[in-house]
Design a protein around this motif. Structure first.
Motif, PDB file in Angstrom:
ATOM      1  N   MET A  48     -40.884   8.474 -35.953  1.00  0.00           N
ATOM      2  CA  MET A  48     -39.694   8.632 -36.789  1.00  0.00           C
ATOM      3  C   MET A  48     -38.598   7.662 -36.354  1.00  0.00           C
ATOM      4  SD  MET A  48     -39.741  12.795 -36.977  1.00  0.00           S
ATOM      5  CE  MET A  48     -38.244  12.976 -37.918  1.00  0.00           C
ATOM      6  N   ARG A 107     -32.299  10.459 -42.530  1.00  0.00           N
ATOM      7  CA  ARG A 107     -32.561  11.900 -42.515  1.00  0.00           C
ATOM      8  C   ARG A 107     -32.065  12.638 -43.753  1.00  0.00           C
ATOM      9  NH1 ARG A 107     -28.878  15.672 -40.415  1.00  0.00           N
ATOM     10  NH2 ARG A 107     -26.776  14.888 -40.042  1.00  0.00           N
ATOM     11  N   ARG A 108     -31.485  11.932 -44.697  1.00  0.00           N
ATOM     12  CA  ARG A 108     -31.080  12.589 -45.939  1.00  0.00           C
ATOM     13  C   ARG A 108     -31.963  12.180 -47.124  1.00  0.00           C
ATOM     14  NH1 ARG A 108     -26.395  15.338 -45.438  1.00  0.00           N
ATOM     15  NH2 ARG A 108     -25.063  14.812 -43.659  1.00  0.00           N
ATOM     16  N   ALA A 121     -39.562  17.286 -36.955  1.00  0.00           N
ATOM     17  CA  ALA A 121     -38.527  17.012 -37.959  1.00  0.00           C
ATOM     18  C   ALA A 121     -37.300  17.885 -37.739  1.00  0.00           C
ATOM     19  CB  ALA A 121     -39.092  17.228 -39.361  1.00  0.00           C
ATOM     20  N   TYR A 166     -35.325  16.309 -34.720  1.00  0.00           N
ATOM     21  CA  TYR A 166     -34.920  14.905 -34.778  1.00  0.00           C
ATOM     22  C   TYR A 166     -33.567  14.807 -35.486  1.00  0.00           C
ATOM     23  CZ  TYR A 166     -35.069   9.864 -35.498  1.00  0.00           C
ATOM     24  OH  TYR A 166     -34.773   8.527 -35.491  1.00  0.00           O
ATOM     25  N   ARG A 167     -32.573  14.350 -34.782  1.00  0.00           N
ATOM     26  CA  ARG A 167     -31.202  14.252 -35.293  1.00  0.00           C
ATOM     27  C   ARG A 167     -30.742  15.589 -35.881  1.00  0.00           C
ATOM     28  NH1 ARG A 167     -29.685   8.850 -38.305  1.00  0.00           N
ATOM     29  NH2 ARG A 167     -27.661   9.719 -37.681  1.00  0.00           N
ATOM     30  N   THR A 185     -34.283  16.875 -39.883  1.00  0.00           N
ATOM     31  CA  THR A 185     -34.692  15.835 -40.823  1.00  0.00           C
ATOM     32  C   THR A 185     -35.610  16.474 -41.862  1.00  0.00           C
ATOM     33  OG1 THR A 185     -34.546  14.102 -39.134  1.00  0.00           O
ATOM     34  CG2 THR A 185     -35.978  13.662 -41.031  1.00  0.00           C
ATOM     35  N   TYR A 219     -38.587  17.299 -44.416  1.00  0.00           N
ATOM     36  CA  TYR A 219     -40.010  16.969 -44.406  1.00  0.00           C
ATOM     37  C   TYR A 219     -40.713  17.700 -45.537  1.00  0.00           C
ATOM     38  CZ  TYR A 219     -41.105  21.497 -42.165  1.00  0.00           C
ATOM     39  OH  TYR A 219     -41.259  22.840 -41.893  1.00  0.00           O
TER      40      TYR A 219
END
Length: 406
Positions: free
Chosen positions: A114, A121-122, A142, A145-146, A149, A151
Motif C-alpha cells: 500500500m 485513502r479516499r 487497510a 494504514y493511515r 483506508t 477496501y
C-alpha cells in the motif's frame, strides 16, 4: 454541575474544565451477489468499483489488487484482462494466504504494498481477491494504514462468501491466539461471485459448508434440511452442475441473509451473546493446536460435534437429532473428531480462554432442538467430557468406508 451543550457538534462542557465528546459514525456497506464478475464484456464490476467511491472527490482509476496466490494461478490472466479492458491502472501483490501465515508478517507485506503504491485513502480502495484468510489480512491492514483506508472484498472461497466476506471483523493470529489482533472495519463493498467455487477442491467446499451448517443449526431448520440434502450428494458438483443450482443458491443466499440478520444490529459486538458464535467456543484453541492439519471450517465442525454432544448431555437435544447432526457433518466430508480433543485439559482450557473474551461468562450457544438455540453459562468439565465421549463413540461406530471421511 452546570453543563452547556453545543448540539450541532455533540460537545458538552462543564464548569470544571471537562469536555464530553459525543459523536456517531455511520456505517453502511453493500453485499452484492453477481455471477461471472470477470466477464470482460460485463461492466458490473468496474461500475461497482467506481460507484463505491463516487462523491469522494476527483475520481481515480488506480487500484491496488491483493490477490491470493492460488487465485492468481487460476484467474490471474482474467483479472488482469478485466481491469485493463475497463480502464484501470493497477498494481498487484500476490500473497500466500492460509492459516499458517495468517499473521503480522502477511499484514506487513500488504502495508508495504500500500505504501509503495501510494494509495489515496479516499479515492483508491484496495481490492482483496481471495479466500477468508486473505480478506481478513487485507481488511486488517487497510483498517490500520493511515488510520483507515477503504477496501473492497471479492471472496473466492465458500467460507469467504458466507462468513469472512460479509461482516466487519478483521483479524490475524498472534502467538498462540486465533485472530488475537484485529479490528472492526467494514468494507466499502463485498462482491460475491459463486463462479469462483467451481475451481475449489472439495475439501474447501466442505470447509465452507461447516459455517453454513453452523448458522442453520442455531437459526433455521429449513436451511439445515437443505444442508442435510446436500450432504447426501456429491459436493464436487453442488456448485458446478446446473441441476443443483436451486439448492446451491438457496444454501448460500439464505446463510448469508441469516448471518447478516445477526450481525447488522450488533456489528461491534456490544452484545456478547451472539448465536453466530456457535461452533466458535472450543474451535479457536482446537484450530491453533492443529493448525497444520485443520482448516477453519474443519475446526468449527469439530466444535459443532462436541457441543452437539453437550446439548445431548444437558437434555436440549434428542439422541436421534444429535446423531443426525453428526451424520450431516460426516456427509459433508468433515471430521467430527480430531485427536487433539483427547489432550488432557485442553477443552477446559479452551472454554476458559473463551470466557475471558466474553466478559467473564461462558455465553455458550447450544442447539435447543435443530434450528433454535439457548445460551448457557454453566457447562461443566464433566459435560464437556460427556460431549467428547459421545463424538468419539459415534466415530468408532462408523462403517470402515466412513472412517476415511471422519
Amino acid at each position: 454541575m452546570v453543563r452547556a451543550k453545543d448540539y450541532r457538534h455533540g460537545l458538552e462542557r462543564d464548569s470544571r474544565g471537562r469536555w464530553t465528546v459525543d459523536a456517531v459514525k455511520q456505517v453502511s456497506y453493500d453485499v452484492l451477489v453477481r455471477r461471472d464478475l470477470l466477464k470482460v464484456d460485463d461492466p458490473f464490476l468496474a461500475d461497482a468499483l467506481r460507484g463505491c467511491v463516487a462523491g469522494a472527490g476527483n475520481s481515480s482509476d488506480r487500484r491496488l489488487l491483493i490477490v491470493d496466490k492460488v487465485v492468481d494461478t487460476l484467474y490471474g490472466p482474467a483479472i488482469d484482462a478485466y481491469f485493463i479492458a475497463h480502464g484501470f491502472t493497477t498494481a498487484k501483490l500476490v500473497l500466500d494466504a492460509h492459516e499458517q501465515v495468517k499473521n503480522w508478517g502477511s499484514v506487513d507485506a500488504v502495508l508495504a504494498a500500500m505504501d509503495q503504491f501510494g494509495v489515496d485513502r479516499r479515492r483508491e480502495p484496495v481490492i482483496a481477491i481471495g479466500g477468508g484468510v486473505l480478506c481478513d489480512v487485507v481488511g486488517f491492514a487497510a483498517s490500520i494504514y493511515r488510520r483507515g483506508t477503504p477496501y473492497v472484498r471479492i471472496p473466492t472461497t465458500l467460507i469467504g462468501l458466507v462468513d469472512a466476506g460479509v461482516g466487519v471483523k478483521t483479524g490475524v493470529n498472534h502467538r498462540a491466539g486465533k485472530n488475537r489482533i484485529g479490528t472492526y472495519a467494514q468494507p466499502l463493498l463485498s462482491l460475491l461471485d459463486t463462479r469462483f467455487l467451481s475451481s475449489l477442491a472439495v475439501r474447501h467446499i466442505s470447509n465452507g459448508m461447516a459455517e453454513i451448517l453452523k448458522v442453520a443449526l442455531v437459526k433455521s431448520r429449513p436451511l439445515f434440511e437443505h444442508v442435510e440434502r446436500a450432504s447426501r450428494g456429491d459436493l464436487r458438483v453442488l456448485f458446478e452442475d446446473d441441476q443443483h443450482a436451486g439448492l446451491a443458491d438457496y444454501v448460500i443466499e439464505e446463510s448469508i441473509h441469516l448471518m447478516l440478520e445477526e450481525l447488522q444490529p450488533n456489528l461491534w459486538e456490544g452484545t456478547l451473546e451472539r448465536c453466530v458464535d456457535y461452533g466458535h467456543t472450543f474451535s479457536p484453541t482446537i484450530e491453533m493446536h492443529a493448525v497444520a492439519e485443520l482448516l477453519h471450517g474443519e475446526a468449527v465442525a469439530i466444535d459443532i460435534a462436541l457441543t452437539t454432544g453437550i446439548a445431548l448431555e444437558r437434555g436440549l437435544l434428542s439422541e436421534p437429532d444429535a446423531v443426525r447432526v453428526l451424520d450431516v457433518i460426516a456427509g459433508l466430508g468433515l471430521a467430527p473428531w480430531n485427536d487433539v480433543l483427547a489432550r488432557q485439559g485442553l477443552l477446559t482450557e479452551a472454554l476458559e480462554d473463551t470466557v475471558r473474551h466474553r466478559d467473564g461468562f461462558q455465553r455458550l450457544p447450544l442447539t435447543d432442538g435443530i434450528g433454535t438455540h439457548v445460551f448457557v453459562n454453566d457447562v461443566t468439565p464433566a459435560q464437556i467430557a460427556a460431549g467428547a465421549a459421545f463424538v468419539e463413540s459415534y466415530v468408532s461406530s462408523l462403517a470402515p468406508w466412513q472412517e476415511s471421511v471422519a
